[in-house]
Design a protein around this motif. Structure first.
Motif, short mmCIF file in Angstrom:
data_model
loop_
_atom_site.label_atom_id
_atom_site.label_comp_id
_atom_site.label_asym_id
_atom_site.label_seq_id
_atom_site.Cartn_x
_atom_site.Cartn_y
_atom_site.Cartn_z
N GLU A 61 -46.44 -6.78 41.28
CA GLU A 61 -45.72 -7.24 42.48
C GLU A 61 -46.28 -8.57 42.97
OE1 GLU A 61 -42.92 -7.12 45.66
OE2 GLU A 61 -42.99 -6.32 43.62
N ARG A 64 -44.75 -11.11 40.90
CA ARG A 64 -43.31 -11.20 41.15
C ARG A 64 -42.99 -12.04 42.38
NH1 ARG A 64 -39.08 -9.22 43.80
NH2 ARG A 64 -40.26 -7.83 45.16
N GLU A 126 -39.03 1.68 37.25
CA GLU A 126 -38.34 0.76 38.15
C GLU A 126 -38.76 -0.69 37.90
OE1 GLU A 126 -39.36 2.22 42.04
OE2 GLU A 126 -37.92 3.88 41.92
N VAL A 127 -40.03 -0.92 37.58
CA VAL A 127 -40.53 -2.28 37.43
C VAL A 127 -40.21 -2.88 36.06
CG1 VAL A 127 -42.90 -1.86 36.60
CG2 VAL A 127 -42.46 -3.73 38.16
N GLU A 128 -40.05 -2.05 35.05
CA GLU A 128 -39.84 -2.57 33.69
C GLU A 128 -38.69 -3.58 33.60
OE1 GLU A 128 -38.05 -3.10 29.91
OE2 GLU A 128 -37.18 -1.71 31.37
N PRO A 129 -37.49 -3.29 34.16
CA PRO A 129 -36.41 -4.28 34.04
C PRO A 129 -36.65 -5.55 34.85
CG PRO A 129 -35.63 -2.31 35.22
CD PRO A 129 -37.03 -2.05 34.78
N LEU A 130 -37.55 -5.52 35.81
CA LEU A 130 -37.84 -6.70 36.64
C LEU A 130 -38.75 -7.69 35.92
CD1 LEU A 130 -38.55 -4.91 40.04
CD2 LEU A 130 -36.37 -5.87 39.24
N LEU A 131 -39.48 -7.23 34.92
CA LEU A 131 -40.48 -8.07 34.27
C LEU A 131 -39.87 -9.33 33.67
CD1 LEU A 131 -42.60 -5.31 32.52
CD2 LEU A 131 -43.28 -6.69 34.51
N GLY A 133 -37.72 -11.25 34.71
CA GLY A 133 -37.48 -12.29 35.71
C GLY A 133 -38.75 -12.87 36.33
N ILE A 134 -39.91 -12.46 35.84
CA ILE A 134 -41.18 -12.95 36.41
C ILE A 134 -41.79 -13.94 35.42
CG2 ILE A 134 -43.45 -12.32 37.31
CD1 ILE A 134 -42.33 -9.45 37.74
#
Length: 179
Positions: A61, A64, A126-131, A133-134
């Motif tokens: 986070e 992110r 939950e965090v895996e698909p956000l990676l 974009g970081i």
């Protein structure tokens, strides 16, 4: 190196082993310590849960929401490079002196441990698909491994859980549990 979906699957498999084996332990076994300065099985479980929540997921986070890469960014240490090169930790015991800040408390119930593992698994999903974009240039320091980006914090969480299989095995031998 695997992609994040493969790491997530490996993490899910690892957590499922911890959850399945948790059923075999009673509370007395979860609280019993081989020596005063060693952790119980329950403390090891809490360590895994808390390290994922307050180190791995928290630092993902941080990466992110970071506006820019700090100009004073650290670099990955040689130990950090080695961990990611072999995709795991060396099979050695890492001992940190007991402290209020680091030593987990004893668990209050098996349910606390089960719920904690399920929560970590939910957060990792939950965090895996956000990676994606970081930016990988955004890093957060690990005390021993140096600057890690969000992907590396994600991978490290999975590697850390696998590493504790060695401690789990030693504790099962001490408790005379055959799984």
């Amino acid at each position: 190196m695997m992609n994040t979906k493969e790491y997530l699957q490996r993490f899910e498999d690892t957590v499922n082993i911890y959850l399945q084996d948790l059923e075999a332990y009673n509370m007395e076994q979860l609280l019993l310590k081989p020596q005063e300065d060693k952790w119980s099985m329950g403390q090891m479980y809490l360590h895994l849960i808390q390290s994922a929540q307050f180190m791995g997921l928290r630092n993902i986070e941080v990466c992110r929401v970071m506006d820019t890469t700090p100009e004073t960014a650290e670099v990955k240490t040689d130990a950090g490079k080695a961990v990611f090169e072999i995709e795991g930790f060396l099979p050695t015991s890492i001992q940190v002196p007991p402290s209020k800040e680091y030593t987990p408390l004893q668990p209050v119930s098996k349910e606390q441990l089960s719920e904690g593992l399920h929560l970590v698994l939910k957060k990792m999903r939950e965090v895996e698909p956000l990676l994606a974009g970081i930016p990988t240039t955004r890093t957060s320091p690990h005390p021993r491994l140096g600057a890690l980006n969000a992907y590396e914090w994600f991978y490290l969480t999975e590697m850390h859980y696998r590493h504790h299989f060695l401690q789990k095995k030693r504790l099962e031998e001490f408790l005379e549990i055959k799984i």
